[in-house]
Enzyme design. Structure first.
Site, PDB file in Angstrom:
ATOM      1  CE1 TYR A   6       0.814  -0.022   4.388  1.00 33.69           C
ATOM      2  CE2 TYR A   6      -1.440  -0.635   4.815  1.00 33.69           C
ATOM      3  CZ  TYR A   6      -0.179  -0.380   5.270  1.00 33.69           C
ATOM      4  OH  TYR A   6       0.090  -0.483   6.592  1.00 33.69           O
ATOM      5  CD  GLU A   7      -0.227   5.354   1.850  1.00 34.43           C
ATOM      6  OE1 GLU A   7      -0.143   6.169   0.914  1.00 34.43           O
ATOM      7  OE2 GLU A   7      -1.225   5.255   2.593  1.00 34.43           O
ATOM      8  N   GLY A   8       1.322   2.959  -2.624  1.00 35.12           N
ATOM      9  CA  GLY A   8       2.156   2.820  -3.822  1.00 35.12           C
ATOM     10  C   GLY A   8       3.067   1.628  -3.619  1.00 35.12           C
TER      11      GLY A   8
END
Ligand code: FAD
Length: 595
Positions: free
Chosen positions: A439-441
């Site tokens: 997550y978060e890229g």
């Protein structure tokens, strides 16, 4: 054994390595004398180890429960712990005094965040995302939005979320479809489905404030047409208390591999009332404030889970009796020696410790850059610190979570079969920390951000400044015999990183697939070089203590782990450089049908 916050290490970093007291002239730092900071760290250690850590496995086993009335119940004990968190003022540690926060430097707040995350990653994500929402609004919200929401978010009385992802739109946010229709009175009606929204619904706070990316009707396609909205679960009344229930609801929860105590929600916006944050079509830029903060926070999660898993593994290795030392019994009266006598077990523990301590230093060093970039009176210092923040963010997110997961896996390996069972905590750490790579890229996307955007920004100013800073350190210390291994290791790694950077400049532009193919190895090469610099800084601080006659074994241990890093972890730079220089040819040779 339960998690013990490494307060001594935090103190060493803040006081001896980063010397935060030198910045006492800056806002926030004036109130952060080391006496105060040490008191805060002790209290934080107590709260996280006594209140949050015991709930970690409870959260894992019970998970969150969704009901058809669209409510979500968090695991037993979470609500009470959240109340204690808010009452003690922990969420406001790094928030601005104007909004009721304590205004302490981000670098101090980071120590609390790491302890919370080690103690209970799933729980700590609720206040973590709330702080992200606070920062995005602080940065882009109107005065009215700020006055209504910031004090409640700063205190943790209200929770915050980020609503980006949609079923068909993850990494590629340009595809997003959630739409916003202006109502002519400044408000918008937001409609669409968001998935995997952390903390989208729960019973911890009296209101939940969603920051939602949506496309205003008629806006351009792609990322240029995305705006940011604030969508509260309960619309605040004029007196600031939660009022009418908004048309945003949790339609279900994901069943997932880890972080069971954190509610991962499908959020349905059904003409929910929202207000624009910042300008139309500037949503992605504003959301990046939240995402960048969250990315550093995710890098921290990698280290935090690694620390907790390492502690469990080290404790197990001192107790578990199996086999005899290769050099003769070390526990002759017992049936066998503890497994910590075996070099291969030590390899796993020391690899872990060298990355954790170096990684923690890298996070703290970067967080300090964040503070300087906001608060320093000198424009040149602010610019340099801002450049570093921006350059290091993808490295910290990607490299530290990749390595954090390896460390959690090694912690399981040290436990042997016990680690694979749920009687020991290694399994939960390994499961929980895996999401941090996604997550978060995803980490692949962090690596692309590094080579595609961050390196080239402002004509390569940030990376050039970093090289010059490392060169200056090497120049200043190369004749110091006690620091020689650290300085030599750092100089060699920096040379390889510079070589890799040149290769990228020459070959990445000519063929963009070369940049994509090199990106993950380059990110790891950068991470290792960053850690080499951190270990050199830590060795310098520890060596100064030893030279001054300080007999605290902490410093000798620090130097020993640093030497291990240089000898047995840092040489991986050579492999990464060799791989990245092979370019994209073999990677791209096979047609898709061959897979
Ligand atoms: C537990 C959990 C919590 C989450 N919390 C939130 C939240 O609070 N808010 C929110 O908005 N989202 C949240 N997410 C979503 C998360 O941010 C996305 O999963 C993540 O951004 C990746 O998107 P994706 O899963 O669609 O993967 P995809 O984008 O489909 O990517 C799949 C793979 O392809 C690679 N890839 C994709 N595009 C490229 C490219 N251009 N170049 C190279 N490689 C590429 C990726 O690296 C990855 O390996 C959460 C997800 C989970 C599982």
């Amino acid at each position: 054994m339960t998690y013990q916050p490494p307060v001594r290490d935090f103190t060493f970093l803040l006081k001896d390595v980063l010397e935060i007291e030198k910045h006492a002239n800056l806002p926030g730092f004036a109130d952060a004398s080391m006496d105060t900071v040490e008191q805060i760290l002790d209290e934080a250690a107590k709260f996280t180890s006594e209140v949050l850590a015991p709930l970690n496995s409870v959260g894992d086993k019970h998970g969150c429960v969704w009901s058809p009335d669209n409510t979500v119940k968090t695991p037993p004990g979470f609500k009470e712990a959240y109340q204690q968190l808010v009452e003690a003022g922990w969420p406001g540690l790094g928030a601005a005094p104007d909004y009721g926060g304590q205004g302490l430097p981000h670098v101090v707040n980071l120590a609390f965040s790491e302890m919370s995350s080690s103690a209970n990653m799933a729980f700590s994500m609720y206040p973590g995302l709330t702080h992200g929402a606070y920062s995005a609004l602080l940065n882009g919200g109107s005065d009215e939005l700020k006055a209504t929401y910031l004090p409640k978010l700063a205190s943790g009385q209200w929770g915050g979320t980020m609503n980006l992802t949609e079923p068909h739109c993850g990494t590629d946010l340009g595809l997003l479809r959630t739409k916003a229709v202006p109502q002519g009175d400044g408000a918008y009606k937001i409609s669409g489905q968001k998935i995997w929204i952390s903390g989208g619904e729960h019973d911890l706070a009296e209101n939940i404030i969603h920051l939602v990316l949506a496309r205003i009707e008629g806006a351009p396609a792609g990322t240029r047409g995305i705006s940011l909205f604030i969508v509260p679960k309960f619309i605040p009344k004029a007196d600031g208390t939660p009022g009418e229930r908004n048309a945003v609801k949790c339609a279900g929860l994901e069943e997932k591999m880890g972080i069971h105590g954190n509610a991962t929600c499908v959020m349905s916006h059904e003409e929910a009332t929202g207000w624009l944050v910042g300008e139309e079509n500037q949503g992605l830029r504003l959301m990046f404030v939240m995402m960048n903060e969250a990315r550093l926070g995710v890098g921290m999660q990698g280290i935090a889970q690694a620390e907790a898993a390492y502690q469990a593994a080290a404790s197990f290795a001192k107790e578990r009796l199996q086999g005899r030392s290769l050099t003769g019994p070390k526990n002759p009266d017992g049936p066998a020696d503890p497994i910590i006598v075996h070099p291969d077990v030590r390899r796993m523990l020391l690899d872990s410790r060298a990355i954790i301590e170096g990684g923690r230093a890298f996070l703290f060093w970067t967080a300090l850059q964040g503070d300087l970039s906001h608060n320093h009176p000198d424009e040149a210092v602010r610019q340099k610190a801002g450049d570093y923040m921006s350059l290091m963010t993808p490295v910290l997110k990607g490299y530290l979570t990749d390595r954090g997961f390896n460390i959690c896996s090694d912690a399981m390996q040290v436990h042997g079969g016990s680690g694979f069972t749920e009687h020991f905590p290694a399994s939960q750490y390994l499961r929980d920390c895996r999401i941090a790579l996604i997550y978060e890229g995803t980490n692949g996307v962090q690596a692309l951000d590094l080579v595609g955007r961050k390196l080239a920004a402002n004509g390569g100013r940030a990376v050039m400044t970093f090289f010059a800073e490392v060169d200056a350190f090497v120049e200043a210390h190369h004749e110091d015999a006690a620091l020689k291994p650290f300085v030599d290791g750092l100089a060699a790694a920096k040379g390889q990183l510079q070589d890799g950077t040149m290769w990228l400049m020459q070959n990445g532009l000519a063929n963009p697939d070369n940049a994509g193919a090199a990106s993950t190895d380059y990110m790891h090469l950068f991470g290792l070089t960053g850690l080499a610099y951190m270990w050199a800084l830590m060795a310098k601080a520890a060596q100064a203590k030893v030279a001054a006659g300080d007999s605290d074994p902490f410093y000798a241990t620090k130097l020993a782990i640093g030497r291990y890093f240089v000898e047995r972890v840092l040489p991986d730079t050579g492999g990464h450089l060799a791989k990245l220089k092979t370019g994209s040819e073999t990677l791209m040779a096979l047609p898709a049908e061959a897979f």
